[in-house]
Write a protein that holds these residues in place. Structure first.
Motif, PDB file in Angstrom:
ATOM      1  N   ARG A 318       0.942  -1.153  -0.007  1.00 34.20           N
ATOM      2  CA  ARG A 318      -0.062  -0.056  -0.105  1.00 34.20           C
ATOM      3  C   ARG A 318       0.799   1.173   0.083  1.00 34.20           C
ATOM      4  O   ARG A 318       0.484   2.203  -0.606  1.00 34.20           O
ATOM      5  CB  ARG A 318      -0.990   0.002   1.174  1.00 34.20           C
ATOM      6  CG  ARG A 318      -2.133  -1.087   0.962  1.00 34.20           C
ATOM      7  CD  ARG A 318      -2.836  -1.423   2.276  1.00 34.20           C
ATOM      8  NE  ARG A 318      -2.078  -2.216   3.100  1.00 34.20           N
ATOM      9  CZ  ARG A 318      -2.349  -2.542   4.388  1.00 34.20           C
ATOM     10  NH1 ARG A 318      -3.347  -1.850   4.658  1.00 34.20           N
ATOM     11  NH2 ARG A 318      -1.752  -3.143   5.191  1.00 34.20           N
ATOM     12  N   LEU A 321       0.709   2.326  -3.336  1.00 29.88           N
ATOM     13  CA  LEU A 321      -0.470   3.032  -3.671  1.00 29.88           C
ATOM     14  C   LEU A 321      -0.407   4.423  -3.394  1.00 29.88           C
ATOM     15  O   LEU A 321      -0.974   5.265  -4.179  1.00 29.88           O
ATOM     16  CB  LEU A 321      -1.610   2.290  -3.231  1.00 29.88           C
ATOM     17  CG  LEU A 321      -1.774   0.790  -3.458  1.00 29.88           C
ATOM     18  CD1 LEU A 321      -3.069   0.172  -3.035  1.00 29.88           C
ATOM     19  CD2 LEU A 321      -1.801   0.551  -5.057  1.00 29.88           C
ATOM     20  N   CYS A 322       0.067   4.828  -2.067  1.00 29.49           N
ATOM     21  CA  CYS A 322       0.038   6.259  -1.728  1.00 29.49           C
ATOM     22  C   CYS A 322       1.045   6.826  -2.132  1.00 29.49           C
ATOM     23  O   CYS A 322       0.619   8.210  -2.186  1.00 29.49           O
ATOM     24  CB  CYS A 322       0.054   6.085  -0.187  1.00 29.49           C
ATOM     25  SG  CYS A 322      -0.901   5.083   0.960  1.00 29.49           S
ATOM     26  N   CYS A 341       0.791   5.517   4.456  1.00 30.33           N
ATOM     27  CA  CYS A 341      -0.418   4.919   4.287  1.00 30.33           C
ATOM     28  C   CYS A 341      -1.045   4.932   5.604  1.00 30.33           C
ATOM     29  O   CYS A 341      -0.508   4.563   6.620  1.00 30.33           O
ATOM     30  CB  CYS A 341       0.000   3.335   3.636  1.00 30.33           C
ATOM     31  SG  CYS A 341      -1.569   2.247   3.913  1.00 30.33           S
ATOM     32  N   ILE A 342      -2.665   5.086   5.729  1.00 33.97           N
ATOM     33  CA  ILE A 342      -3.096   5.184   7.095  1.00 33.97           C
ATOM     34  C   ILE A 342      -4.034   3.955   7.238  1.00 33.97           C
ATOM     35  O   ILE A 342      -4.665   3.794   8.186  1.00 33.97           O
ATOM     36  CB  ILE A 342      -4.305   6.565   7.113  1.00 33.97           C
ATOM     37  CG1 ILE A 342      -4.924   6.269   5.881  1.00 33.97           C
ATOM     38  CG2 ILE A 342      -3.582   7.778   7.095  1.00 33.97           C
ATOM     39  CD1 ILE A 342      -6.076   7.299   5.861  1.00 33.97           C
ATOM     40  N   GLY A 343      -3.636   2.810   6.513  1.00 33.76           N
ATOM     41  CA  GLY A 343      -4.428   1.459   6.791  1.00 33.76           C
ATOM     42  C   GLY A 343      -5.779   1.621   6.766  1.00 33.76           C
ATOM     43  O   GLY A 343      -6.307   0.999   7.610  1.00 33.76           O
ATOM     44  N   CYS A 344      -6.418   2.450   5.882  1.00 32.17           N
ATOM     45  CA  CYS A 344      -7.775   2.651   6.064  1.00 32.17           C
ATOM     46  C   CYS A 344      -8.689   1.728   5.124  1.00 32.17           C
ATOM     47  O   CYS A 344      -9.919   1.686   5.522  1.00 32.17           O
ATOM     48  CB  CYS A 344      -8.359   4.061   5.475  1.00 32.17           C
ATOM     49  SG  CYS A 344      -7.697   4.167   3.627  1.00 32.17           S
ATOM     50  N   MET A 345      -8.057   0.970   4.351  1.00 30.54           N
ATOM     51  CA  MET A 345      -8.435  -0.233   3.740  1.00 30.54           C
ATOM     52  C   MET A 345      -9.467   0.311   2.259  1.00 30.54           C
ATOM     53  O   MET A 345     -10.355  -0.574   1.932  1.00 30.54           O
ATOM     54  CB  MET A 345      -9.276  -1.340   4.558  1.00 30.54           C
ATOM     55  CG  MET A 345      -8.664  -1.555   5.861  1.00 30.54           C
ATOM     56  SD  MET A 345      -6.900  -2.365   5.430  1.00 30.54           S
ATOM     57  CE  MET A 345      -7.387  -4.147   5.272  1.00 30.54           C
ATOM     58  N   HIS A 346      -9.512   1.523   1.958  1.00 29.25           N
ATOM     59  CA  HIS A 346     -10.253   2.117   0.826  1.00 29.25           C
ATOM     60  C   HIS A 346      -9.847   1.150  -0.422  1.00 29.25           C
ATOM     61  O   HIS A 346     -10.785   0.987  -1.073  1.00 29.25           O
ATOM     62  CB  HIS A 346     -10.249   3.392   0.849  1.00 29.25           C
ATOM     63  CG  HIS A 346     -10.803   3.698  -0.174  1.00 29.25           C
ATOM     64  ND1 HIS A 346     -12.269   4.154  -0.029  1.00 29.25           N
ATOM     65  CD2 HIS A 346     -10.528   4.541  -1.209  1.00 29.25           C
ATOM     66  CE1 HIS A 346     -12.628   4.814  -1.294  1.00 29.25           C
ATOM     67  NE2 HIS A 346     -11.674   4.988  -1.915  1.00 29.25           N
ATOM     68  N   CYS A 347      -8.482   0.814  -0.429  1.00 32.48           N
ATOM     69  CA  CYS A 347      -7.764   0.401  -1.457  1.00 32.48           C
ATOM     70  C   CYS A 347      -8.760  -1.305  -1.832  1.00 32.48           C
ATOM     71  O   CYS A 347      -9.021  -1.351  -2.838  1.00 32.48           O
ATOM     72  CB  CYS A 347      -6.456   0.314  -1.637  1.00 32.48           C
ATOM     73  SG  CYS A 347      -5.828  -0.487  -0.066  1.00 32.48           S
ATOM     74  N   GLU A 358      -8.327   2.302  -5.937  1.00 29.17           N
ATOM     75  CA  GLU A 358      -8.382   3.738  -5.440  1.00 29.17           C
ATOM     76  C   GLU A 358      -7.486   3.778  -4.124  1.00 29.17           C
ATOM     77  O   GLU A 358      -7.384   2.598  -3.526  1.00 29.17           O
ATOM     78  CB  GLU A 358      -9.788   4.019  -5.058  1.00 29.17           C
ATOM     79  CG  GLU A 358     -10.536   4.249  -6.280  1.00 29.17           C
ATOM     80  CD  GLU A 358     -12.188   4.342  -5.951  1.00 29.17           C
ATOM     81  OE1 GLU A 358     -12.496   4.684  -4.745  1.00 29.17           O
ATOM     82  OE2 GLU A 358     -12.960   4.327  -6.801  1.00 29.17           O
ATOM     83  N   CYS A 359      -6.843   5.001  -3.887  1.00 32.71           N
ATOM     84  CA  CYS A 359      -6.190   4.919  -2.547  1.00 32.71           C
ATOM     85  C   CYS A 359      -6.869   6.456  -1.957  1.00 32.71           C
ATOM     86  O   CYS A 359      -6.805   7.324  -2.689  1.00 32.71           O
ATOM     87  CB  CYS A 359      -4.726   5.086  -2.767  1.00 32.71           C
ATOM     88  SG  CYS A 359      -4.024   5.711  -1.387  1.00 32.71           S
ATOM     89  N   ALA A 360      -6.936   6.293  -0.750  1.00 36.13           N
ATOM     90  CA  ALA A 360      -7.647   7.303   0.099  1.00 36.13           C
ATOM     91  C   ALA A 360      -6.683   8.494  -0.068  1.00 36.13           C
ATOM     92  O   ALA A 360      -7.217   9.533  -0.055  1.00 36.13           O
ATOM     93  CB  ALA A 360      -7.823   7.048   1.743  1.00 36.13           C
ATOM     94  N   VAL A 361      -5.635   8.312   0.146  1.00 41.12           N
ATOM     95  CA  VAL A 361      -4.547   9.638   0.419  1.00 41.12           C
ATOM     96  C   VAL A 361      -3.790   9.803  -0.817  1.00 41.12           C
ATOM     97  O   VAL A 361      -2.935  10.878  -1.116  1.00 41.12           O
ATOM     98  CB  VAL A 361      -3.480   9.280   1.507  1.00 41.12           C
ATOM     99  CG1 VAL A 361      -4.355   8.964   2.843  1.00 41.12           C
ATOM    100  CG2 VAL A 361      -2.403   8.124   0.978  1.00 41.12           C
TER     101      VAL A 361
HETATM  102  S1  SF4 Z   1      -6.377   3.381   0.523  1.00 43.88           S
HETATM  103 FE1  SF4 Z   1      -5.919   3.342   2.707  1.00 43.88          FE
HETATM  104  S2  SF4 Z   1      -4.847   1.517   3.089  1.00 43.88           S
HETATM  105 FE2  SF4 Z   1      -5.009   1.661   0.980  1.00 43.88          FE
HETATM  106  S3  SF4 Z   1      -2.935   2.283   0.384  1.00 43.88           S
HETATM  107 FE3  SF4 Z   1      -4.448   3.944   0.509  1.00 43.88          FE
HETATM  108  S4  SF4 Z   1      -4.201   4.949   2.641  1.00 43.88           S
HETATM  109 FE4  SF4 Z   1      -3.380   2.557   2.647  1.00 43.88          FE
END
Ligand code: SF4
Ligand SMILES: Cc1cc2nc3c(=O)[nH]c(=O)nc-3n(C[C@H](O)[C@H](O)[C@H](O)COP(=O)(O)O)c2cc1C
Length: 648
Positions: A318, A321-322, A341-347, A358-361
């Motif tokens: 991740r 991804l960020c 990465c905030i470990g939010c699991m949106h990806c 998609e990545c939250a950040v």
């Molecule tokens: S969506 Fe959240 S968990 Fe996935 S890579 Fe982005 S910040 Fe990390």
């Protein structure tokens, strides 16, 4: 001397030299075509990560058998020669940056759904359903198993023809190869059950025979499945040693199956690099490289894993991804600007819901083609950004890159918005790291944030006369004024308490009204203050606003916490000095609960009046983040990025 000497030293996997120890592990993207074709988008997505300095990219799952082997709505494939050309484009695009690329060969086995197999019954080593899927598979015949061995080998040959540097067998996370390895899912009585390693080893040795011994093969496997009667670490070590013995060039040590999902892709609460001990255990006595993976976020942790000889390479999924430039920033000493990465699991949510990655950040992840170069047409025009939460800072960053002159106003004394209370609960330090990385990026661009200024439309008009205004003022906590007692002195909202936990005395009795994720996290924070906490929730379950993986992990933590009690299907009726009155929504029964304090965690609502005032003053007013609709970081960043990217 370089700050991370081990991380940026050359390494080898089999015959292949890799310029550094940074691996981008496989991550499904759904950026392929609907029938698994290579796309321009995938090439752009991987090229950016290669350009960012990563040593080795292992592609997302590539199926060896399209009908039964897919785990996603659509997935790359190498089950036919017609896909070789697309893969060769990808190989060339990545390799031109000096990055090596391996293809991850995969078959889903029982971890898929009949809507991905044209309605046909899914297949597995044995007719045992995965609890996570709930569909009974058909046991493969011995003949079919042999055919599948050949399909893996054929796919590896195609990857080699396409110019790939090697392949990885996906023997982890509960997919087909893992199903054969595990006593949990392999109850066969033929040779593939009597020797659970046989399937993997036949594939491995078949590839070596066809592709040559110098074509490297990594085997990824779950060294601990974290399920009853599954592979445990002792068995994981045995498997690792046997695979190494059979000729693998490297082991990629992961964990879990769909039945233990949080240990495959860890939500925020897992400690950074927590499962590197698995790599370390597997590595003992082996003379091939081992790759560690799992919630490794920062270069210092990656370097530490290498220096402690737990692994020879570190994989950061991740993190890529960020920030596609993770490796380059770490190498050049700019690690503070790495977007964490905030470990939010949106990806993972995005691909499990059949959207593309998609990545939250990082609003560009999975949209690399739609959002390429920033148009540099800002011409120094001033844009007032009202509010320096994640949305405000992201908007300012993008505007500055486009040549606008953002002026950021922040009412409080610190930039960060909801990240400030958000990082306070236990094990949420990733949020602080992310906040710091946003601040650092803004600072690097010389964007001034005027903190402690409660900007008003008229004042901004006369001081700045901005070309446009971006309203990122967040939202306010919902307080149901209709409930007697909500304004009592011993009642706070969750954000207030998170920001200032001393509002609540240690060892007191606290009722938290609202069992969303914030309520649950607040309960944990207060439990650490030795408070006895009751979470009161109207719905029948907690944290229904959260993704399933994080929710599972959170519910387990709450269950194990003796200081926290949960009352679902209960509604708050009134708050008194030292009690709250509740109604059981199932029985209608009334109930009193002792509570020295009440914390309301009922969500947020937009600041409608304030937004209207900005709109009335400025024609070009754009509302972003929680100010539009209180949601998560992903929405805040996406709305801010899109507005700033397209402002004209
Ligand atoms: S969506 Fe959240 S968990 Fe996935 S890579 Fe982005 S910040 Fe990390
Ligand atoms: C969106 C997403 C897709 C993933 N797809 C795959 C995959 O195709 N194959 C695989 O072996 N692991 C897959 N994983 C797991 C990652 O490779 C990695 O092991 C996991 O995310 C933990 O590492 P990290 O914390 O560095 O992300 C995926 C993870 C994510 C987040």
């Amino acid at each position: 001397m370089a700050k991370y000497p081990l991380l940026f030293s050359e390494g080898k996997i089999g015959s292949v030299t890799i310029k550094n120890r940074v691996v981008m592990p496989p991550m499904g993207t759904i950026l392929c075509g609907p029938d698994g074709e290579m796309t321009d988008h995938l090439i752009a997505y991987y090229s950016e990560r290669a350009a960012g300095g990563t040593g080795l990219i292992i592609t997302e799952i590539v199926t060896v058998e399209y009908q039964f082997g897919k785990a996603l709505a659509s997935q790359l494939r190498l089950d036919n020669d017609r896909y070789i050309a697309g893969f060769s484009r990808l190989a060339g695009a990545v390799q031109k940056y000096g990055t090596k690329i391996f293809a991850q060969l995969h078959h889903a086995g029982r971890q898929t759904y009949t809507n991905f197999t044209d309605g046909k019954q899914i297949v597995a080593p044995s007719a045992i359903a995965s609890k996570a899927i709930g569909i009974e598979p058909r046991a493969l015949t011995t003949e079919e198993v042999k055919e599948l061995v050949q399909k893996f080998i054929d796919a590896a040959v195609r990857a080699q023809i396409a110019g790939f540097d090697g392949v990885e067998l996906h023997g982890a996370h509960g997919y087909l190869i893992n199903q054969f390895l595990s006593p949990h899912s392999n109850h066969r009585s033929d040779e593939y059950g009597k020797d659970r390693l046989r399937f993997t080893i036949e594939i491995l040795q078949g590839i070596k025979e066809k592709c040559g011994s110098d074509f490297p093969v990594i085997v990824r496997f779950s060294a601990d499945e974290f399920i009853a009667d599954g592979i445990n670490l002792q068995e994981g070590r045995r498997i690792g040693a046997a695979i190494a013995d059979a000729g693998a060039d490297a082991l990629h040590v992961s964990s879990g199956t769909y039945e233990s999902m949080p240990v495959i892709i860890e939500p925020y609460m897992y400690k950074e690099g927590w499962k590197s001990y698995l790599a370390q255990e597997v590595k003992q006595g082996l003379n091939i490289p081992v790759i560690a993976v799992g919630a490794i976020k920062r270069p210092a942790k990656a370097e530490e894993i290498l220096s402690q000889k737990k692994a020879d390479f570190v994989a950061l999924g991740r993190a890529h991804l960020c920030d596609s430039q993770w490796a380059m920033k770490a190498q050049s000493g700019n690690e503070d600007t790495i977007v964490t990465c905030i470990g939010c699991m949106h990806c993972i949510d995005s691909i499990f819901s059949m959207r593309k990655i998609e990545c939250a950040v990082n609003a560009r992840t999975g949209r690399e083609l739609e959002f390429q170069e920033f148009k540099k047409d800002g011409m120094g025009r001033k844009v007032a950004v009202i509010g320096a939460g994640p949305a405000g800072m992201e908007a300012a960053r993008v505007l500055k890159l486009r040549g606008f002159e953002p002026v950021v106003y922040e009412q409080s004394n610190e930039a960060g918005g909801q990240l400030i209370p958000g990082c306070k609960p236990p094990d949420k330090e990733v949020i602080k790291w992310y906040q710091n990385s946003l601040l650092k990026n803004v600072e690097e661009l010389n964007i001034e944030i005027k903190t402690g200024v409660n900007a008003q439309p008229q004042q901004v008009k006369s001081n700045d006369n901005p070309y446009a205004v971006i309203v990122s003022i967040g939202a306010k906590p919902i307080v149901p004024s209709i409930i007697p007692g909500v304004n009592n002195e011993n009642v706070f909202n969750a954000i207030e308490v998170l920001n200032n936990p001393i509002l609540i005395q240690d060892k007191s009795r606290v009722s938290i009204v609202g069992g969303g994720m914030t309520g649950c996290e607040l309960a944990e924070l207060l439990s650490n203050k030795n408070c006895m906490v009751t979470i009161i929730e109207m719905q029948s379950e907690l944290a229904t606003n959260e993704n399933e993986i994080t929710r599972t992990a959170m519910l387990k933590r709450l269950e194990d916490n003796k200081n926290i009690q949960i009352l679902t299907c209960h509604k708050l009726e009134s708050i008194k000095e030292d009690t709250v009155e509740l109604e059981n929504l199932e029985t209608g029964e009334k109930k009193q609960l002792s509570a020295d304090y009440t914390a309301l965690s009922l969500g947020l609502s937009p600041l409608v009046n304030e937004i209207r005032q900005w709109k009335e003053m400025f024609d070009k007013t754009f509302v972003v983040g929680d100010a539009v609709f209180p949601s998560k970081v992903a929405f805040a960043i996406r709305t801010a990025f899109d507005v700033a990217y397209t402002l004209s």
